[in-house]
Design an enzyme around this catalytic site. Sequence first.
Site, PDB file in Angstrom:
ATOM      1  N   LYS A  86      -1.001 -44.704   0.590  1.00 58.62           N
ATOM      2  CA  LYS A  86      -0.354 -45.347  -0.562  1.00 58.62           C
ATOM      3  C   LYS A  86      -1.357 -46.194  -1.350  1.00 58.62           C
ATOM      4  CE  LYS A  86       4.212 -45.412   1.668  1.00 58.62           C
ATOM      5  NZ  LYS A  86       5.401 -46.249   2.007  1.00 58.62           N
ATOM      6  N   TYR A 123      10.815 -39.985  -4.006  1.00 57.06           N
ATOM      7  CA  TYR A 123      11.666 -40.868  -3.198  1.00 57.06           C
ATOM      8  C   TYR A 123      13.142 -40.784  -3.605  1.00 57.06           C
ATOM      9  CZ  TYR A 123       7.978 -43.337  -0.574  1.00 57.06           C
ATOM     10  OH  TYR A 123       6.966 -43.674   0.301  1.00 57.06           O
ATOM     11  N   ASN A 179       3.032 -50.607   2.889  1.00 61.90           N
ATOM     12  CA  ASN A 179       2.765 -50.305   4.303  1.00 61.90           C
ATOM     13  C   ASN A 179       1.800 -49.127   4.489  1.00 61.90           C
ATOM     14  OD1 ASN A 179       4.518 -48.312   3.569  1.00 61.90           O
ATOM     15  ND2 ASN A 179       6.139 -48.855   5.001  1.00 61.90           N
ATOM     16  N   GLU A 220       8.731 -32.331   0.755  1.00 62.93           N
ATOM     17  CA  GLU A 220       7.626 -33.197   0.322  1.00 62.93           C
ATOM     18  C   GLU A 220       6.326 -32.407   0.120  1.00 62.93           C
ATOM     19  OE1 GLU A 220       7.602 -36.338   3.229  1.00 62.93           O
ATOM     20  OE2 GLU A 220       9.467 -37.206   2.454  1.00 62.93           O
TER      21      GLU A 220
HETATM   22  P1  IDP Z   1       9.305 -44.875   6.262  1.00 64.75           P
HETATM   23  O1  IDP Z   1       8.221 -44.852   5.217  1.00 64.75           O
HETATM   24  O2  IDP Z   1       8.839 -45.555   7.510  1.00 64.75           O
HETATM   25  O3  IDP Z   1       9.897 -43.517   6.522  1.00 64.75           O
HETATM   26  P2  IDP Z   1      11.742 -45.474   4.759  1.00 64.75           P
HETATM   27  O4  IDP Z   1      12.919 -46.204   5.320  1.00 64.75           O
HETATM   28  O5  IDP Z   1      11.870 -43.997   4.546  1.00 64.75           O
HETATM   29  O6  IDP Z   1      10.484 -45.810   5.694  1.00 64.75           O
HETATM   30  O7  IDP Z   1      11.392 -46.187   3.387  1.00 64.75           O
HETATM   31  C1  IDP Z   1      10.481 -45.577   2.479  1.00 64.75           C
HETATM   32  C2  IDP Z   1       9.534 -46.634   2.002  1.00 64.75           C
HETATM   33  O8  IDP Z   1      10.260 -47.602   1.248  1.00 64.75           O
HETATM   34  C3  IDP Z   1       8.830 -47.464   3.084  1.00 64.75           C
HETATM   35  O9  IDP Z   1       7.697 -46.829   3.649  1.00 64.75           O
HETATM   36  C4  IDP Z   1       8.461 -48.709   2.330  1.00 64.75           C
HETATM   37  O10 IDP Z   1       7.311 -48.511   1.497  1.00 64.75           O
HETATM   38  C5  IDP Z   1       9.689 -48.894   1.433  1.00 64.75           C
HETATM   39  N1  IDP Z   1      10.701 -49.761   2.059  1.00 64.75           N
HETATM   40  C6  IDP Z   1      11.505 -49.472   3.114  1.00 64.75           C
HETATM   41  N2  IDP Z   1      12.319 -50.496   3.410  1.00 64.75           N
HETATM   42  C7  IDP Z   1      12.037 -51.459   2.510  1.00 64.75           C
HETATM   43  C8  IDP Z   1      12.555 -52.780   2.286  1.00 64.75           C
HETATM   44  O11 IDP Z   1      13.456 -53.265   2.986  1.00 64.75           O
HETATM   45  N3  IDP Z   1      11.990 -53.476   1.258  1.00 64.75           N
HETATM   46  C9  IDP Z   1      11.013 -52.971   0.451  1.00 64.75           C
HETATM   47  N4  IDP Z   1      10.506 -51.753   0.630  1.00 64.75           N
HETATM   48  C10 IDP Z   1      11.003 -50.994   1.644  1.00 64.75           C
END
Ligand code: IDP
Length: 138
Positions: free
Chosen positions: A9, A49, A112, A126
């Site tokens: 990212k 997304y 992240n 994807e």
């Molecule tokens: P993942 O990437 O571990 O699969 P997902 O729940 O699919 O997690 O969420 C997609 C992305 O959305 C995450 O990697 C992160 O960048 C963002 N994200 C997830 N939860 C939150 C949140 O509570 N606040 C802000 N961003 C979030």
Amino acid sequence: MERTLSIIKPDGVEKNVIGEVISRFEKQGLRIAALKMVKLTKKDAEGFYIVHKERPFYGSLTDFMSRGPVVLMVLEGENAIARNREIMGATNPAQAAEGTIRKDFASSIEENTVHGSDSPESAAFEIGYFFNAFELCG
Ligand code: IDP
Ligand code: MG
């Protein structure tokens, strides 16, 4: 043999850890089947997304994902989807296990550092979203 989509990212590119992240995948037995560096538009990120469109963080997430270049990769190997998720660590770096990419590099639950497909269905969507047949090697 399985394939999964991986993204370094914008925060990972900004932190200058492209090589370090790729090295972790290679050292843990995943192979790179396709790779390119691009800057997504807001619309590209929104389409990628789309499953999260009702989530409160959708706008902020798609702003983040389109603010700078990303590295798109297809990783290949046995159980590549689950193994990539293990190497990445939990979504929230505060909950990520020692030695995972997110534990070591992520700044927050949003920034992240890496994305990884979470199922064969999402991997197929994807990979097809970003790569065509000519770009997939092997
Ligand atoms: P993942 O990437 O571990 O699969 P997902 O729940 O699919 O997690 O969420 C997609 C992305 O959305 C995450 O990697 C992160 O960048 C963002 N994200 C997830 N939860 C939150 C949140 O509570 N606040 C802000 N961003 C979030
Ligand atoms: Mg996910």
